[in-house]
Design a protein around this motif. Structure first.
Motif, short mmCIF file in Angstrom:
data_model
loop_
_atom_site.label_atom_id
_atom_site.label_comp_id
_atom_site.label_asym_id
_atom_site.label_seq_id
_atom_site.Cartn_x
_atom_site.Cartn_y
_atom_site.Cartn_z
N VAL A 273 0.85 -1.20 0.00
CA VAL A 273 0.00 0.00 0.00
C VAL A 273 0.88 1.24 0.00
O VAL A 273 1.86 1.31 0.74
CB VAL A 273 -0.93 0.03 1.23
N ALA A 274 0.54 2.22 -0.84
CA ALA A 274 1.29 3.48 -0.89
C ALA A 274 0.32 4.66 -0.91
O ALA A 274 -0.85 4.53 -1.31
CB ALA A 274 2.20 3.52 -2.12
N LEU A 275 0.82 5.81 -0.50
CA LEU A 275 0.04 7.05 -0.46
C LEU A 275 0.52 8.01 -1.53
O LEU A 275 1.72 8.10 -1.81
CB LEU A 275 0.16 7.70 0.91
N LEU A 276 -0.43 8.74 -2.10
CA LEU A 276 -0.13 9.68 -3.18
C LEU A 276 -0.92 10.96 -2.97
O LEU A 276 -2.08 10.93 -2.55
CB LEU A 276 -0.50 9.05 -4.53
N GLY A 277 -0.33 12.10 -3.29
CA GLY A 277 -1.04 13.37 -3.20
C GLY A 277 -1.30 13.78 -1.76
O GLY A 277 -0.51 13.49 -0.85
N ASP A 278 -2.45 14.42 -1.53
CA ASP A 278 -2.76 14.94 -0.20
C ASP A 278 -2.80 13.85 0.87
O ASP A 278 -2.60 14.14 2.05
CB ASP A 278 -4.11 15.68 -0.21
N ALA A 297 2.27 11.34 -9.15
CA ALA A 297 1.71 10.25 -9.95
C ALA A 297 2.68 9.83 -11.05
O ALA A 297 2.85 8.64 -11.33
CB ALA A 297 0.37 10.70 -10.56
N TYR A 298 3.31 10.82 -11.67
CA TYR A 298 4.29 10.53 -12.73
C TYR A 298 5.46 9.72 -12.19
O TYR A 298 5.87 8.72 -12.79
CB TYR A 298 4.79 11.86 -13.32
N VAL A 299 5.99 10.11 -11.04
CA VAL A 299 7.15 9.42 -10.46
C VAL A 299 6.76 8.03 -9.98
O VAL A 299 7.46 7.04 -10.26
CB VAL A 299 7.76 10.25 -9.31
N LEU A 300 5.65 7.92 -9.25
CA LEU A 300 5.25 6.62 -8.70
C LEU A 300 4.97 5.61 -9.82
O LEU A 300 5.47 4.47 -9.79
CB LEU A 300 4.01 6.78 -7.83
N ALA A 301 4.22 6.02 -10.83
CA ALA A 301 3.92 5.11 -11.94
C ALA A 301 5.19 4.76 -12.71
O ALA A 301 5.39 3.60 -13.10
CB ALA A 301 2.89 5.75 -12.87
N GLY A 302 6.04 5.75 -12.93
CA GLY A 302 7.27 5.50 -13.66
C GLY A 302 8.17 4.51 -12.95
O GLY A 302 8.78 3.63 -13.58
N GLU A 303 8.25 4.62 -11.62
CA GLU A 303 9.10 3.70 -10.87
C GLU A 303 8.50 2.30 -10.83
O GLU A 303 9.23 1.31 -10.86
CB GLU A 303 9.31 4.23 -9.45
N LEU A 304 7.16 2.19 -10.77
CA LEU A 304 6.53 0.87 -10.82
C LEU A 304 6.80 0.21 -12.17
O LEU A 304 7.06 -1.00 -12.24
CB LEU A 304 5.03 0.99 -10.58
N ALA A 305 6.76 1.00 -13.24
CA ALA A 305 7.05 0.45 -14.57
C ALA A 305 8.52 0.06 -14.69
O ALA A 305 8.85 -1.02 -15.21
CB ALA A 305 6.68 1.47 -15.64
N ALA A 306 9.41 0.94 -14.20
CA ALA A 306 10.85 0.67 -14.30
C ALA A 306 11.25 -0.56 -13.49
O ALA A 306 12.14 -1.31 -13.88
CB ALA A 306 11.64 1.88 -13.83
N ALA A 307 10.56 -0.78 -12.37
CA ALA A 307 10.86 -1.93 -11.51
C ALA A 307 10.08 -3.17 -11.93
O ALA A 307 10.10 -4.18 -11.20
CB ALA A 307 10.55 -1.58 -10.06
N ARG A 308 9.40 -3.09 -13.06
CA ARG A 308 8.59 -4.20 -13.58
C ARG A 308 7.59 -4.70 -12.52
O ARG A 308 7.36 -5.91 -12.36
CB ARG A 308 9.48 -5.35 -14.06
N GLY A 309 7.01 -3.72 -11.83
CA GLY A 309 5.97 -4.06 -10.86
C GLY A 309 6.48 -4.48 -9.50
O GLY A 309 5.68 -4.78 -8.61
N ASP A 310 7.80 -4.53 -9.28
CA ASP A 310 8.34 -4.88 -7.97
C ASP A 310 8.09 -3.70 -7.03
O ASP A 310 8.83 -2.71 -7.05
CB ASP A 310 9.84 -5.18 -8.08
N HIS A 311 7.07 -3.82 -6.22
CA HIS A 311 6.65 -2.67 -5.41
C HIS A 311 7.68 -2.31 -4.34
O HIS A 311 7.77 -1.14 -3.94
CB HIS A 311 5.29 -2.93 -4.76
#
Length: 378
Positions: A273-278, A297-311
């Protein structure tokens, strides 16, 4: 394909859905409200970092088309005499748009590619080795790989995952309200203060805006009647056009009242579970909320994609990159600035707006804060 649940359909949630669906994730967005909330206060973007992310999202031209313009606002006394002018570039940044218009734009761009569930809320989150088991008020239980709380300063996901709101949200001694009212009340943006209270009008199509000092209040945030009564008590006896404005408030069904508060939390994620925004770094009326939401949102999604979903990897990198940038939400309280507690503080605030040097300095500082992150090309 990773299966992600996002709680919250205002700005941060749909912005994250935009990127995650582009990267091939399966996304569900759940929203407690029955529909998108239209109108609302104007939100703004400042500096090249914010504009770069909007450009990469492909929505910069649409945001410019829908922008409100950031008009100057006149501070007046009880007789209507002008005391100072708040420049539109100070309140509206480089680009200003109504929150509801931005939310609708993001929804239109993402709805064909992900699932939206309105009028429902998460009731429990149980993490297992294979995912997060989620129960809802109305929808049947489901299991997701990841859950993201993008559900505002009163985040339900943060409460369920990290603990009670009182542990992480600090009340700053003020409340604010936005009310859709009929009448132009002078036809141009104006602000009136008495110690600890502010009322502002923005013209025929803008909501009336209120800020007032108060100890924590107990009320139902979804009950417009209770909120109208609280406003009526808070603004009893106030001068200028306030009686006419309050009469229009009594006739309005669109009332939004909330505390001016600040989120203080030492981590943005726990398990899956992660928190985003306010939900993770809110500072009400702090001036950077919309920018933090879309950049986060840009950074969190980009890092999830770069890590191939490894949260584990992605959440750690999101925290490393974003926490120094989000520090801009840790400082400042808009309450005493908008509704100074004394007449002396009111005069000092007004004098600041008359100084071109101080205004230029403040604009440079806000632009520096807004660009104080190096964003990757994912």
């Amino acid at each position: 394909m990773r299966n992600v649940l996002i709680s919250g359909a205002s700005i941060a949630g749909p912005a994250l859905a935009h990127w995650l669906t582009r990267y091939g994730f399966k996304v569900t967005v759940i929203e407690k409200a029955p529909t998108l909330r239209p109108g609302g206060q104007a939100v703004d973007f400042k500096g090249e970092t914010h504009l770069t992310v909007l450009r990469r999202m492909g929505i910069l031209d649409d945001v410019r088309r829908l922008q409100t313009g950031g008009a100057d606002q006149e501070i007046v006394d009880a007789t209507g005499r002008g005391l100072a002018t708040i420049p539109g570039e100070f309140t509206g940044g480089a680009l200003e748009i109504k929150r509801g218009d931005l939310a609708a734009l993001l929804y239109e761009r993402t709805a064909p590619h992900c699932e939206y569930v309105f009028g429902d809320s998460i009731t429990s989150l149980t993490e297992t080795p294979g995912g997060v088991q989620v129960t809802f008020e109305r929808t049947a239980p489901r299991t997701y790989d990841l859950v993201i709380g993008a559900d505002g300063i009163h985040s339900n996901v943060r409460r369920l995952t990290f603990g009670p709101e009182s542990d992480y949200v600090r009340h700053l001694g003020y409340y604010y309200a936005l009310v859709d009212v009929e009448g132009d009340f002078g036809g141009k943006p104006q602000m009136y203060n008495e110690p600890g209270r502010m009322v502002a009008t923005g013209g025929p199509k803008a909501p009336a805006f209120f800020v007032f000092a108060s100890e924590p209040l107990t009320y139902d945030r979804y009950d417009a009647g209770q909120q109208r009564e609280l406003l009526a008590r808070a603004y009893q006896g106030m001068g200028w056009r306030t009686p006419q404005i309050m009469e229009a408030v009594r006739r309005s069904d669109s009332v939004y009242l909330d505390s001016i508060s600040q989120v203080r939390i030492d981590r943005y994620s726990q398990g899956r579970v992660a928190l985003l925004g306010d939900a993770g770094y809110g500072n009400t009326l702090g001036g950077f909320g919309s920018g933090l939401a879309v950049v986060g949102a840009y950074v969190l999604a980009g890092e999830l994609a770069a890590a191939r979903g490894d949260h584990h990897v992605a959440f750690a990198e999101y925290e490393r990159q974003f926490r120094p940038y989000a520090k801009i939400a840790k400082n400042g309280n808009a309450g005493p600035f908008l509704a100074p507690p004394t007449t002396g503080r009111m005069r000092m605030r007004n004098w600041m707006f008359k100084s071109s040097f101080l205004m230029g300095l403040m604009l440079k500082m806000t632009d520096k804060f807004a660009t104080d992150i190096t964003i990757k090309s994912y």
